[in-house]
Design an enzyme around this catalytic site. Structure first.
Site, short mmCIF file in Angstrom:
data_model
loop_
_atom_site.label_atom_id
_atom_site.label_comp_id
_atom_site.label_asym_id
_atom_site.label_seq_id
_atom_site.Cartn_x
_atom_site.Cartn_y
_atom_site.Cartn_z
N LYS A 169 -34.33 32.85 -47.41
CA LYS A 169 -34.41 33.36 -46.03
C LYS A 169 -33.03 33.28 -45.39
O LYS A 169 -32.34 32.26 -45.52
CB LYS A 169 -35.43 32.49 -45.28
CG LYS A 169 -35.75 32.88 -43.86
CD LYS A 169 -36.85 31.94 -43.33
CE LYS A 169 -37.35 32.33 -41.97
NZ LYS A 169 -38.47 31.47 -41.52
N SER A 219 -42.50 34.00 -40.10
CA SER A 219 -41.21 34.66 -40.01
C SER A 219 -40.50 34.81 -41.35
O SER A 219 -39.55 35.57 -41.45
CB SER A 219 -40.29 33.89 -39.07
OG SER A 219 -40.00 32.60 -39.60
N SER A 229 -44.80 30.01 -40.71
CA SER A 229 -43.84 31.02 -41.17
C SER A 229 -43.64 31.09 -42.67
O SER A 229 -43.08 32.06 -43.17
CB SER A 229 -42.48 30.78 -40.50
OG SER A 229 -42.54 31.17 -39.15
#
Lengths: 426, 54
Positions: A67, A139, A163
């Site tokens: 990420k 996310s 997330s």
């Protein structure tokens, strides 16, 4: 998959360069998974590995993609904006360094890791490879998608309320939010430092367990067996099973039946979870968001689209006393959860989300109260474990349609138990 | 009670947050969160007093 690939590398049946090149060739820009691809650096690292320069780490020679909220040596993260747009000065992530491997690139996320769908107002939506047109969850949207697309053996994400688990559930992959503090969080841009956890996403439970061990700095591979004989699996009496989509109910029951058939004992159990606990999570997050972003938002409002800004703005209306009370309630309610639920069971099984992944085009107007309610409902299952600091693993369930995840929650330090139960579902 | 709470929060947000950044939704959200944390007051012990907004 990781053990098999590492064995193939060790036997000379493949090369790190081949693993890297195969994946680079399959990256489809239309899926919008990557924020930045490190093609040259990845090939150079692969060639070094193939020339015999091994680190001895568990992921040595294997392509990974994290990420874009992790700082790497010499590169600050984009955090869901174009790389370089935010002026940051973070130290390199210790978890990413621990994992090692070959970093193919950094993958997209919701702006500032704040979002549950996979929409990004600056960089566009991330495609769900397992359910085209449907949201990835967020996310860690790119992390879920990069695993689902088979472009990396693992991805580190962050989870401050769902997330990791939501994109794992919606993309049909495995994701772990570890026990609070189990994986070093330094070197990530904070969303909410009291709630942020770094965790792994991967294609299988075994791969996820290997990444988790590596992220903690361990060098011995974990032993994960799908052994659930006698394991007490809690079926929550309230909160988690309210108002589920029928497809989720069917898949959830199917997952419970598989665990029971494998030897687990299903236990009807009380839980302390209720909607107000989600409010405490949001209160802590809004307060800390405001502390992190208020000066930048005032100076550079163009960095905060309306759908994002309203999260931050709410924090401005909260008192320090509200925030402190929420933090004081955390150990009190966690002790209640341990006494009420985890004195009776080894783990709690819930759906990862109350619905299957909605379509992106059904969620376009976040200003519509009904749509906003649908978006916030996505975190109904995942926010309580965040508040308690408990580990929670999302594993794919058998479905005839879009992916659905089963969330397995345990008391602090129960990751191995969660992996065992998750492996029994494979 | 709720009107007073929302008014107090709205005044703080108006003073601190930039224009046009979801103030109305933010006031409602902050009021909901403040009420919910206050509803757990009994768990915080006899010394706990409600937060005072000025």
């Amino acid at each position: 998959m990781i053990r098999a690939a590492a064995a193939a590398l060790a036997r000379g049946e493949t090369t790190a360069r081949r693993l890297v090149d195969e994946r680079l060739a399959r990256i489809d820009p239309a899926q919008n998974i990557f924020a930045e691809v490190f093609a040259d650096q990845a090939r150079t690292a692969a060639d070094r590995f193939d020339a015999g320069r091994r680190t001895g780490r568990l992921l040595d020679g294997l392509p990974l993609a994290h990420k874009d909220i992790f700082c790497l040596p010499g590169r600050q993260p984009g955090c869901g904006l174009q790389p370089g747009r935010l002026a940051l000065d973070l130290p390199p992530s210790r978890a990413a360094a621990n994992v090692g491997g070959i970093t193919l690139g950094m993958v997209n996320l919701a702006e500032y890791a704040l979002g549950t769908t996979g929409t990004n107002h600056f960089l566009g939506d991330v495609a769900n490879p397992r359910a085209p047109g449907h949201i990835t969850g967020a996310s860690s949207s790119g992390s879920g998608a990069v695993i689902a697309a088979g472009l990396a053996f693992g991805s580190l994400g962050t989870d401050s309320g769902g997330s990791i688990r939501l994109p794992a559930g919606f993309c049909g992959v495995v994701g772990l939010k570890p026990t609070a503090g189990a994986v070093p969080a330094e070197g990530i841009f904070p969303l909410s430092w009291s709630l942020d956890e770094v965790g792994p996403m991967a294609a299988t439970v075994d791969d996820c367990a290997i990444l988790f061990a590596a992220a903690k700095g361990e060098t011995a591979p974990p032993a994960i067996t799908p052994d659930v004989a006698g394991l007490r699996v809690g079926v929550p009496r309230s909160y988690y099973l309210d108002d589920l989509d029928s497809a989720v109910t069917d898949a959830y029951r199917g997952g419970l039946a598989r665990l029971e058939a494998a030897g687990a004992r299903l236990v009807d159990v009380a839980v302390v979870e209720e909607p107000r606990i989600r409010s405490l999570v949001r209160l802590i997050m809004r307060s800390e968001l405001s502390a992190v972003h208020r000066r930048r938002m005032a100076a550079n409002p163009e960095l905060y689209p309306l759908a994002v800004a309203k999260f931050f703005t709410a924090g401005e209306g909260l008192l320090a006393a509200d925030y402190i009370d929420a933090l004081r309630l955390r150990p009190i309610l966690t002790a209640q959860a341990l006494a009420t639920t985890y004195s009776q069971v080894d783990l709690l099984a819930t759906p990862t989300a109350p619905v299957t992944a909605p379509r992106y085009d059904a969620l376009t107007d976040a200003g519509d109260p009904a749509i906003w309610a649908a978006i916030t409902r996505l975190m109904h299952m995942t926010q309580p474990a965040t508040f308690f600091g408990f580990p929670a693993l999302s594993v794919p369930l058998a479905t005839g349609g879009p992916p659905i995840g089963l969330q397995l929650i345990g008391p602090p330090g129960a990751e191995t138990v969660l992996f065992r139960a998750g492996a029994a579902l494979a | 009670m709720s009107d007073d709470l929302e008014k107090a929060i709205a005044a703080v947000i108006a003073a601190r947050a930039p224009e046009g950044q979801g103030r109305e939704a933010a006031v409602a959200e902050a009021a909901r969160l403040a009420r919910d944390v206050e509803s757990y007051r009994h768990l915080l012990g006899p010394q706990h007093k409600p937060a005072v907004r000025r």
